[in-house]
Design a protein around this motif. Structure first.
Motif, PDB file in Angstrom:
ATOM      1  N   SER A 115       1.966   4.040  -3.050  1.00 35.31           N
ATOM      2  CA  SER A 115       2.970   3.136  -2.474  1.00 35.31           C
ATOM      3  C   SER A 115       2.334   2.078  -1.579  1.00 35.31           C
ATOM      4  O   SER A 115       2.801   0.934  -1.533  1.00 35.31           O
ATOM      5  N   ASN A 116       1.274   2.435  -0.861  1.00 34.70           N
ATOM      6  CA  ASN A 116       0.620   1.503   0.056  1.00 34.70           C
ATOM      7  C   ASN A 116      -0.617   0.850  -0.553  1.00 34.70           C
ATOM      8  O   ASN A 116      -1.505   0.413   0.180  1.00 34.70           O
ATOM      9  N   SER A 117      -0.685   0.824  -1.860  1.00 33.91           N
ATOM     10  CA  SER A 117      -1.852   0.234  -2.508  1.00 33.91           C
ATOM     11  C   SER A 117      -1.880  -1.279  -2.316  1.00 33.91           C
ATOM     12  O   SER A 117      -0.835  -1.944  -2.284  1.00 33.91           O
ATOM     13  N   LYS A 118      -3.090  -1.830  -2.195  1.00 32.06           N
ATOM     14  CA  LYS A 118      -3.272  -3.272  -2.042  1.00 32.06           C
ATOM     15  C   LYS A 118      -3.338  -4.010  -3.377  1.00 32.06           C
ATOM     16  O   LYS A 118      -3.468  -5.232  -3.407  1.00 32.06           O
ATOM     17  N   GLN A 315      10.496   4.814  -1.416  1.00 29.30           N
ATOM     18  CA  GLN A 315       9.102   4.632  -1.052  1.00 29.30           C
ATOM     19  C   GLN A 315       8.914   3.971   0.307  1.00 29.30           C
ATOM     20  O   GLN A 315       7.798   3.643   0.684  1.00 29.30           O
TER      21      GLN A 315
END
Length: 487
Positions: A115-118, A315
């Motif tokens: 979910s917090n991927s760049k 999310q």
């Protein structure tokens, strides 16, 4: 799986025929009871058989013993089979839920990791949809390996598989193992591509949860593939058929009234056949009968939870910022109070809460202080004195210090006086102890260590030589100080 309501008294469901074994058991019990009535009239109305009273009494005694042992054997066989069938039914449902829980935990962890991927949002969304599709196929294939139903299971198709993959998957018999490898390969690709931005040791837990789900599925397949032993089931059925034919004869010989023959035959045959049908219904619970496990419902529920985690709202953690928390607290000041009283087990929750305390600095009064001399009187530092007079806080006096002071509970204060200085206490004179000449500690220790507990020798009393100036209270204090065992 059949759901039912027992009612307020617990007997409201006894008239329900759906999923019941009562009609099947009654088909055997009613004809057997009617046959018992016919046997009774045949034996007790002397239709040319010539039974005497003595013959009838002897036959009753022998027949009752044999019949009791036969009933005990049937009851033991049926009880054992019913217990094993229930264990299989409960273990099958439990293992399926555990497998579903392990796979859902792995899926939810991967959704949280990505979910917090760049990386670009499209790549992350494609990865998450691929996970949902593969996990849905995995659970569907797992149910297909154990289920005995005609209704197909639904699967998600959010990221469609290519034609080669679908064709290859349909040709394989071990679809579960193949889907597990595909999921693991997709996770490793996400880790290499930076979509799953977590350390490898943390990601290893996902692989452990997937493997534990496969282990639980294999345990379920053991129940589905290994049926109840055929010889045991066959022997039990043959003994039940024999009991159905012999029960009317035994009741007609042992009982003197026709209605008791009918009642005992009816209930004995009905009870045994009911237990047998209950065991047959639940010993393989992976079908589509009323008493089987809800396989289709499990598949639908699993797909619904997979779709839920793909929504944007799932999310994002719905926590407010500090400014919003302060604003909400002003609008709803009773939130904290209601939360504190929510876990109370008392019938009156208000008793478990502490009442509000309203305090003022002026209400707190210092205790009186008494000093023996001017040297013992307390002194105030210059800095504290200047603060009290407004010098420590520019432009503010005592009111500012009181505003910054923490709240203090207004409790009753006990009056006390300062103790006297240590120099004014009376120190007792030293005491001298003198041991008797005839007592040697080494001899006494050796003697008491070799004797039995009952013949132990008590040590001689000590003689204390005291000065005349020491009072009796000082003597007692000295004895207690030198003999900690008696103190």
């Amino acid at each position: 799986m059949l759901t039912y309501d027992q009612g307020d008294w617990g007997v409201g469901f006894i008239w329900q025929l759906r999923g019941s074994v009562i009609p099947k058991a009654a088909c055997w019990a009613i004809p057997s009871a009617a046959f018992a009535v016919g046997i009774h009239f045949l034996l007790h109305r002397e239709y040319g058989l010539g039974f005497t009273v003595e013959d009838r009494v002897g036959d009753k005694l022998n027949t009752s013993q044999v019949w009791t042992g036969y009933n005990f054997l049937i009851a033991f066989l049926l009880t054992f089979r019913t217990g094993k069938a229930y264990s299989r039914w409960w273990e099958g449902g439990t293992l399926l839920r555990q497998a579903r829980g392990e796979w859902f935990n792995a899926y939810s962890s991967l959704i949280a990791f990505s979910s917090n991927s760049k990386k670009p949002k499209d790549d992350v969304l494609h990865f998450q949809r691929g996970l949902a599709t593969l996990f849905s196929h995995l659970f569907c294939a797992s149910l297909n390996t154990i289920a005995q139903v005609e209704e197909p299971f639904d699967v998600l198709d959010l990221a469609p598989l290519n034609e080669n993959g679908v064709e290859f998957l349909s040709e394989q018999e071990d679809k579960v193992e193949l889907l597990v490898v595909w999921i693991q390969r997709l996770v490793v690709s996400g880790l290499d591509g930076g979509i799953v931005a977590v350390p490898p040791p943390v990601l290893s837990r996902v692989f452990q949860e997937i493997s534990r789900g496969v282990v639980n599925l294999n345990e379920v397949r053991k129940i589905s593939e290994y049926l109840f032993p055929f010889p045991y089931a066959q022997l039990t059925t043959c003994i039940l058929l024999l009991h159905t034919m012999l029960a009317p004869v035994a009741a007609g010989m042992l009982l003197d009234t026709w209605y008791w023959c009918c009642i005992f035959t009816l209930f004995s045959v009905f009870a045994f056949w009911s237990l047998n049908y209950v065991a047959a219904e639940i010993e393989c619970p992976f079908g589509d009968d009323d008493n089987d496990l809800p396989m289709v419902r499990m598949s639908t529920y699993f797909n619904r939870t997979l779709l839920m985690l793909l929504k944007d709202e799932s999310q994002v953690v719905p926590l407010n910022k500090e400014a919003d928390i302060e604003r909400i607290g002003k609008k709803r000041p009773s939130i904290v109070k209601d939360f504190i009283g929510a876990g109370s087990t008392n019938s009156n929750p208000s008793k478990d809460r502490l009442p509000p305390v309203h305090l003022k600095i002026d209400d707190i009064k210092a205790p009186p202080f008494k000093a023996d001399s001017e040297a013992d009187a307390p002194t105030v530092s210059p800095a504290l004195s200047s603060d009290r007079q407004g010098g420590g806080i520019p432009g503010k006096g005592c009111e500012a210090a009181e505003a910054l002071a923490p709240p203090i509970v207004d409790l009753p204060l006990a009056k006390f006086e300062m103790p006297a200085p240590i120099s004014s206490l009376e120190i007792p004179a030293p005491i001298s102890l003198k041991l008797p000449d005839e007592w040697e500690p080494a001899d006494w220790t050796t003697q008491t260590s070799t004797q039995e507990p009952s013949d132990a020798v008590d040590p001689p009393a000590l003689s204390v030589k005291l000065d005349d100036q020491i009072s009796q209270s000082h003597v007692a204090a000295a004895v207690l100080a030198n003999d900690p065992q008696h103190s």
